[in-house]
Design an enzyme around this catalytic site. Structure first.
Site, PDB file in Angstrom:
ATOM      1  N   LYS A  40       0.843  -1.200   0.000  1.00 37.15           N
ATOM      2  CA  LYS A  40       0.000   0.000   0.000  1.00 37.15           C
ATOM      3  C   LYS A  40       0.883   1.257   0.000  1.00 37.15           C
ATOM      4  CE  LYS A  40      -0.143  -0.358   5.005  1.00 37.15           C
ATOM      5  NZ  LYS A  40      -0.835  -0.975   6.135  1.00 37.15           N
ATOM      6  N   TYR A 264      17.337  29.103   9.568  1.00 37.73           N
ATOM      7  CA  TYR A 264      16.129  29.833   9.975  1.00 37.73           C
ATOM      8  C   TYR A 264      15.956  29.785  11.488  1.00 37.73           C
ATOM      9  CZ  TYR A 264      14.313  30.110   5.175  1.00 37.73           C
ATOM     10  OH  TYR A 264      14.119  30.396   3.857  1.00 37.73           O
TER      11      TYR A 264
HETATM   12  C1  LIG Z   1      -0.082  -1.940   6.794  1.00 46.00           C
HETATM   13  C2  LIG Z   1      -0.665  -3.191   7.292  1.00 46.00           C
HETATM   14  C3  LIG Z   1       0.134  -4.340   7.473  1.00 46.00           C
HETATM   15  C4  LIG Z   1       1.645  -4.316   7.382  1.00 46.00           C
HETATM   16  O1  LIG Z   1       2.138  -3.811   8.600  1.00 46.00           O
HETATM   17  P1  LIG Z   1       3.720  -3.654   8.848  1.00 46.00           P
HETATM   18  O2  LIG Z   1       3.806  -3.126  10.236  1.00 46.00           O
HETATM   19  O3  LIG Z   1       4.190  -2.656   7.846  1.00 46.00           O
HETATM   20  O4  LIG Z   1       4.303  -4.987   8.663  1.00 46.00           O
HETATM   21  C5  LIG Z   1      -0.503  -5.522   7.789  1.00 46.00           C
HETATM   22  N1  LIG Z   1      -1.843  -5.584   7.944  1.00 46.00           N
HETATM   23  C6  LIG Z   1      -2.638  -4.499   7.810  1.00 46.00           C
HETATM   24  C7  LIG Z   1      -4.103  -4.619   8.017  1.00 46.00           C
HETATM   25  C8  LIG Z   1      -2.069  -3.269   7.493  1.00 46.00           C
HETATM   26  O5  LIG Z   1      -2.850  -2.196   7.374  1.00 46.00           O
END
Ligand SMILES: *Cc1c(COP(=O)(O)O)cnc(C)c1O
Length: 369
Positions: A40, A264
């Site tokens: 994702k 800054y």
């Molecule tokens: C993003 C996500 C994962 C992966 O989690 P990580 O901590 O990056 O391994 C697994 N399951 C769900 C439902 C997620 O949203």
């Protein structure tokens, strides 16, 4: 494109073979489970399609949103794809059906949409809220939900189940074991009669730290990108290899007298005469503005410290006493030789956010050994 590419000062080098290595670590840590590689958010900033193509060895992919799933199918990805947030409209459900995407369901509205759907079968995973209180049905609703979903003509049997952890990054926190317990108890009556039910619980932290959470399908995300899923450890502690190395260039070196300030807001005051390097990277590239003075950067393999505030296009670093350094030298902000976990801690954030935050201005270069 090519001319601009050559002029780019900021580069994210993505090591695809490191990503494949990390997948194999996930597979070895849980040899009886299959993997849903989570890609994702543009594969945590690494490029979703490129990462998907590099991970031909995974059993499936997981994404958050329907447009991510469709983009994968359009790119010719054939593996099963799981839609983690599920659909929120009839239109989205039709895409789920048309593109042969497996969907999580977590609310009653989604069941209503399934009840009205005609046509090809769809594959559904029921999400149980075992204690995180984000998505999922309450444990006491689960048996009823299974029964309802079983009545939907379009839903492929058998029904699959999943849950997600809130605190698995902390190995001292027993909430993870409680969540596993709540999850299995919520479906006990169903699981006793359907012992081959496909189940998915573990994220990266579950895979590497909580063997009790291994099930039919695990869901590695952050570990695939070579980042430790635990507090107070880095990739190397788990034999993971960083996938993204973020680099830029020194564009100026100057002497600043004792008592003068840098950047800054004049937040950093030199306590002696200092050699200061200016690096062409800033929050406009996704380098975190909250990185504090002292955040490490690498110059020719030598660690140096960030000084003062991060600007949009530049940062200032301490080169005092550093030998063999010149304008145009490469500076590494994280990745090979500099754990992103350390940079994240110095910026009071997590590596996930740093990786996802790399902006359009940064050239992405893929390496495959
Ligand atoms: C993003 C996500 C994962 C992966 O989690 P990580 O901590 O990056 O391994 C697994 N399951 C769900 C439902 C997620 O949203």
């Amino acid at each position: 494109m090519s001319q601009e590419e050559n002029l780019n000062k900021t580069r994210a080098i993505i090591n695809l073979s490191a990503c494949r290595h990390n997948l194999s670590i996930a597979q070895q840590a849980a040899p009886d489970s299959k993997c849903i590689a989570i890609i994702k958010a543009n594969a945590y900033g690494h490029g979703m399609i490129e990462i998907a193509k590099a991970l031909q060895n995974t059993d499936a992919f997981g994404v958050a949103r329907i447009q991510e799933a469709i983009a994968l199918r359009d790119a010719g990805i054939k593996q099963p794809i799981l839609l983690l947030e599920g659909f929120t409209s009839e239109k989205e459900l039709k895409f789920v059906q048309q593109y042969n995407i497996k969907s999580v369901i977590h609310n009653d509205y989604q069941i209503q949409l399934l009840e009205q759907l005609q046509g090809d079968n769809v594959s559904i995973v029921i999400k149980v809220d075992s204690g995180m209180h984000r998505l999922g049905f309450n444990p006491n609703e689960v048996i009823g939900v299974i029964e309802k979903v079983k009545q939907c003509k379009v839903v492929q049997s058998p029904i699959k189940l999943m849950t997600h952890f809130a605190n698995a990054d902390d190995k001292q926190d027993n909430k993870t074991l409680d969540q596993i317990d709540v999850f299995y108890k919520s479906a006990e009556a169903y699981l006793e009669k359907n012992i081959t039910t496909e189940i998915s619980i573990a994220n990266s932290a579950g895979i590497l730290g909580w063997p009790q959470s291994h099930a039919t399908w695990n869901r590695p995300g952050i570990m695939l990108y070579g980042v430790s899923p635990f507090l107070q450890s880095t990739a190397l502690d788990h034999n993971l290899k960083p996938v993204m190395t973020l680099e830029s260039q020194l564009i100026s070196i100057k002497q600043v007298p004792k008592g003068d300030s840098i950047g800054y807001g004049s937040t950093y005051i030199c306590d002696k005469e200092m050699t200061v390097g200016i690096v062409a990277i800033g929050y406009g590239d996704g380098y975190p503005r909250h990185a504090k003075t002292g955040t490490p950067v690498l110059v020719n393999g030598q660690r140096c410290a960030l000084l003062g505030r991060v600007s949009m296009d530049m940062i200032c670093i301490d080169l005092t006493g550093i030998k063999n350094v010149d304008v145009c030298d490469v500076v590494t902000l994280w990745g090979d030789g500099l754990p992103i976990e350390e940079v994240a801690e110095s910026a009071e954030t997590i590596a996930y956010e740093l990786l996802c935050g790399v902006t359009q201005r940064v050239e992405i270069k893929y390496l495959d050994e």
